[in-house]
Design a protein around this motif. Structure first.
Motif, mmCIF file in Angstrom:
data_model
loop_
_atom_site.group_PDB
_atom_site.id
_atom_site.type_symbol
_atom_site.label_atom_id
_atom_site.label_comp_id
_atom_site.label_asym_id
_atom_site.label_seq_id
_atom_site.Cartn_x
_atom_site.Cartn_y
_atom_site.Cartn_z
ATOM 1 N N THR A 24 0.593 -1.231 0.019
ATOM 2 C CA THR A 24 -0.130 -0.109 -0.140
ATOM 3 C C THR A 24 0.847 1.214 -0.234
ATOM 4 O O THR A 24 0.675 2.230 -0.585
ATOM 5 N N LEU A 25 1.809 1.148 0.900
ATOM 6 C CA LEU A 25 2.966 2.396 0.967
ATOM 7 C C LEU A 25 3.515 2.539 -0.358
ATOM 8 O O LEU A 25 3.816 3.947 -1.096
ATOM 9 N N PHE A 28 1.183 4.204 -3.124
ATOM 10 C CA PHE A 28 0.938 5.256 -2.554
ATOM 11 C C PHE A 28 2.083 6.339 -2.903
ATOM 12 O O PHE A 28 2.061 7.466 -3.432
ATOM 13 N N GLN A 32 2.437 9.375 -5.941
ATOM 14 C CA GLN A 32 2.923 10.734 -5.739
ATOM 15 C C GLN A 32 3.599 11.533 -6.962
ATOM 16 O O GLN A 32 3.496 12.583 -7.326
ATOM 17 N N LYS A 39 -4.659 11.488 -7.350
ATOM 18 C CA LYS A 39 -6.170 11.857 -6.868
ATOM 19 C C LYS A 39 -7.036 11.735 -8.009
ATOM 20 O O LYS A 39 -8.020 12.464 -8.027
#
Length: 186
Positions: A24-25, A28, A32, A39
């Motif tokens: 998950t990290l 993520f 970025q 998003k």
């Protein structure tokens, strides 16, 4: 049996750490570096925010129609219909979409309708249509908006996205961008 319990518990704990934490990290972190930091791609027009990468419902005759959605364009429930091409309910739905399209585009023959105008995508939220699907709608839009067909064709050409690296995928057009460009023709 007791000798297998401890390794199974350790394997479960390691799997939870890897797939719920590390993975998950990692995703993520990669996000970025993408546009808008993962998003979604946002377009703001007339103080209204649109998400470019999520299919939206356009079904009015003065706009290019979107690809149908199996989830009624609800991004919280993204999914296909899970009905195969021989399912009677699915065939009935596709036939209804064909008849609806022909009613609003009487100059088009049934055999000319691209499949992406009458079938939903796997996610139910595909924001793109094919160039053929956009082109087949030109006459209807030009007539309703009282615009020259060549201007609408030019908008299609300007908004056509080429395949990735020139050969991965097919040409496609984002319906939201196409309709926003159409609005600028006023």
């Amino acid at each position: 049996m007791k000798q297998n319990i401890l390794p199974a518990i350790r394997l479960t704990a390691v799997s939870v750490l890897i797939f719920s934490g590390f993975y998950t990290l990692m995703i993520f972190g990669i996000a970025q570096f993408s546009p808008n930091h993962g998003k979604g791609e946002v377009i703001t027009e007339n103080n209204h925010k649109y998400y470019e990468n999520i299919g939206q419902k356009f079904d009015q005759d003065q706009y290019f129609w979107s690809r149908p959605s199996a989830v009624d364009y609800n991004s919280a429930g993204a999914a296909g219909s899970n009905k195969g091409p021989s399912n009677p309910d699915y065939l009935k739905t596709v036939e209804e979409r064909i008849n609806h399209f022909l009613k609003h585009n009487p100059e088009v023959k049934k055999s000319e309708i691209p499949s992406d105008l009458v079938t939903a995508s796997g996610s139910g939220l595909d924001p793109n249509i094919s160039v053929k699907a956009a082109s087949i709608q030109i006459k209807r839009i030009a007539k309703i908006r009282n615009i020259n067909e060549s201007k609408i064709q030019q908008i299609i050409v300007e908004n056509t996205e080429k395949p990735l690296f020139g050969f991965f995928g097919t040409e496609k057009i984002n319906v939201l961008k196409l309709n926003l460009a159409l609005q600028q023709l006023k």
